[in-house]
Write an enzyme that holds these catalytic residues in place. Structure first.
Site, short mmCIF file in Angstrom:
data_model
loop_
_atom_site.label_atom_id
_atom_site.label_comp_id
_atom_site.label_asym_id
_atom_site.label_seq_id
_atom_site.Cartn_x
_atom_site.Cartn_y
_atom_site.Cartn_z
N LYS A 76 4.86 -7.94 -36.92
CA LYS A 76 5.22 -8.21 -35.53
C LYS A 76 5.68 -9.66 -35.42
O LYS A 76 5.05 -10.58 -35.96
CB LYS A 76 4.00 -7.95 -34.65
N SER A 152 2.24 -5.31 -26.35
CA SER A 152 3.38 -6.06 -26.82
C SER A 152 3.83 -5.71 -28.23
O SER A 152 4.83 -6.23 -28.72
CB SER A 152 3.06 -7.56 -26.75
N SER A 176 -2.45 -4.78 -26.66
CA SER A 176 -1.13 -4.72 -27.28
C SER A 176 -1.03 -3.91 -28.56
O SER A 176 0.06 -3.69 -29.06
CB SER A 176 -0.62 -6.15 -27.55
#
Length: 477
Positions: A76, A152, A176
């Site tokens: 990520k 996220s 997230s």
């Protein structure tokens, strides 16, 4: 290089076994994953930074003899540093930031033999529950391209759901990992606070609310990845209680007769979609069929106070990160390069007092004690993961000009996840329901602090009872 045609039939654990027994090579897996990305990413925008040359170089140099040797993996693009590769944090302010070292977690992924091949999309500084940054554009949900992946870790979830790879790194500071797992039909485990290291650049994420791990298709991959990465690094300010045995050994183990509290009521009294309610009801019945004791109950929680406290903590950390970056660029903080919500939150962080911050931390800690007391009577707490099935793109906007309205809208979508970042407890989202429109809906289980073992035992039991691994989103061009 030949493409491995059966790639999508295996999880990460299965692919690693194929590499070990010589049935397939790391090079074949990487080239297969690259082919998937090149074919699918134009529709999904899950991957924003290919690292193919680095990945090929790692294979050529010789991979570590770890449990996931040869398996493709993605990071990520938020606070996870890979030397020489941009870490943009989904922000125009950080677009040119290139670290000169690896994060500790990256080093552990490499020691596990994973082949890091790309970085995935994330909203600016991880501050929202959808993945639509101005810098990189929106990620799209493989189950419906007009719907959000969640956030996220939305790029990671889209990549795994679409079959680019079986597992990907993710982080969770307010939901997230669990939110995009729920939106994309995947398994998402948020580990206990400090289970994985945040260093060397951070001692903790978002004042203890943030933790890194992964989004996976299978429960066993999540457990084995946690075995490969967990444990403190030198200098960590604190760490999670050591597990009694490897997490992978919990998968398939009898969870016993669990006491499970269940609630479909959002703690901030926002409406919960009928499909999210139905998902919890169905899973509650399944748990009873599996021999568990399920009762309606919920811990006391003043969500208004908690959201206010979290907002102070997020604002302070956002301000600190922005100031450090502006200083590195030789500029004064003025909002240039930041989306509206990020800058407004950073400005709020500038005007909040130290006493306000100290009081906010006490609210977070008190919430942890309240939940700990509640779980003296139960093993697990079951809720929806989110209050709505995957919402349309643009339903949440970081370009809103009213910060209060933005936070209300945010927590109308995600009222169930952030409290477990405040408490530090482990929690998982399990994909056990789909709507009539074939959109995935996750359910969330939270356990006592340090007790990932119970989650993994039950998660594996649910996976065996209602398998989801072969359920795939529509084929994309």
């Amino acid at each position: 290089m030949a493409i491995f045609r059966d790639y999508h039939k295996y999880d990460a654990t299965g692919l690693a076994q194929l590499v070990r027994d010589g049935s397939v090579s790391a090079q074949e897996l990487l080239e297969t994953a690259i082919e998937c990305v090149e074919r699918l990413n134009p529709s999904l925008n899950a991957v924003i930074q290919p690292m193919y040359d680095q990945a090929r170089g790692e294979i050529a140099a010789g991979l570590a003899e770890g449990p996931f040797r040869g398996v493709p993996f993605m990071l990520k693009d938020l606070g996870m540093l890979y030397k020489g590769v941009p870490t943009t944090n989904g922000s125009r302010l950080f677009r040119d930031f290139i670290p000169d070292h690896h994060s500790h977690l990256v080093e552990r992924y490499r020691q596990a033999g994973l082949v890091i091949m790309a970085k995935t999309n994330t909203p600016e500084m991880g501050l929202t529950a959808t993945t639509e940054p101005l810098l990189h554009g929106p990620s799209r949900n493989p189950w419906n391209l007009e719907h959000s992946t969640g956030g996220s870790s939305g790029g990671a979830a889209a990549a795994v759901a679409a079959g680019m790879l079986p597992a990907a790194h993710a982080t969770d500071g307010g939901g997230s990992i669990r939110i995009p797992a729920a939106c994309c039909g995947l398994f998402g485990l948020k580990p206990t606070r400090a289970r994985n290291p945040m260093g060397p650049d951070f001692g903790e994420g978002w004042s203890g609310m943030g933790v890194g791990h992964a989004i996976t298709r299978s429960v066993r991959d999540s457990a084995a990845l946690l075995d490969a990465t967990s444990g403190p690094a030198d200098g960590d300010p604190y760490w999670a209680p050591p597990p009694a045995r490897p997490f992978a050994k919990e998968v398939g183990s009898d969870p016993g007769r669990l006491r499970i509290a269940v609630s479909n009521v959002a703690p901030n009294d926002v409406p919960v979609h009928p499909d999210c309610v139905k998902a919890v009801e169905e899973v509650g019945k399944l748990c009873v069929e599996l021999g568990h004791n399920v009762v309606e109950d919920a811990p006391p929680l003043n969500m208004t106070f908690l959201i206010s406290a979290m907002r102070i903590v997020w604002g302070a950390n956002t301000r600190a990160a922005a100031e450090i970056r502006y200083h590195a660029l030789g500029k004064k903080p003025d909002g240039e390069g930041l989306e509206n919500v990020t800058w407004m939150l950073a400005e709020e962080g500038r005007t909040t007092s130290a006493a306000d911050y100290a009081r906010a931390i006490q609210v977070l800690h008190r919430t942890g004690r309240d939940f700990a007391q509640f779980l003296e009577n139960y093993d697990l707490f079951l809720t929806p993961t989110v209050a709505q099935p995957p919402w349309p793109l643009r339903a949440l906007s970081m370009m809103d000009e009213d910060l209060d309205a933005y936070f209300y809208n945010l927590f109308a979508h995600i009222p169930f996840t952030a409290q477990f970042n405040s408490t530090g407890q482990p929690a998982m989202s399990v994909p056990l329901h789909w709507t009539q429109d074939d959109l995935p809906v996750g359910v969330q289980f939270a356990a006592r602090f340090g007790d990932e073992a119970t989650l993994l035992r039950l998660g594996a039991q649910l996976e065996a009872a209602r398998p989801w691994g072969d359920r795939r989103p529509p084929v994309l061009p």
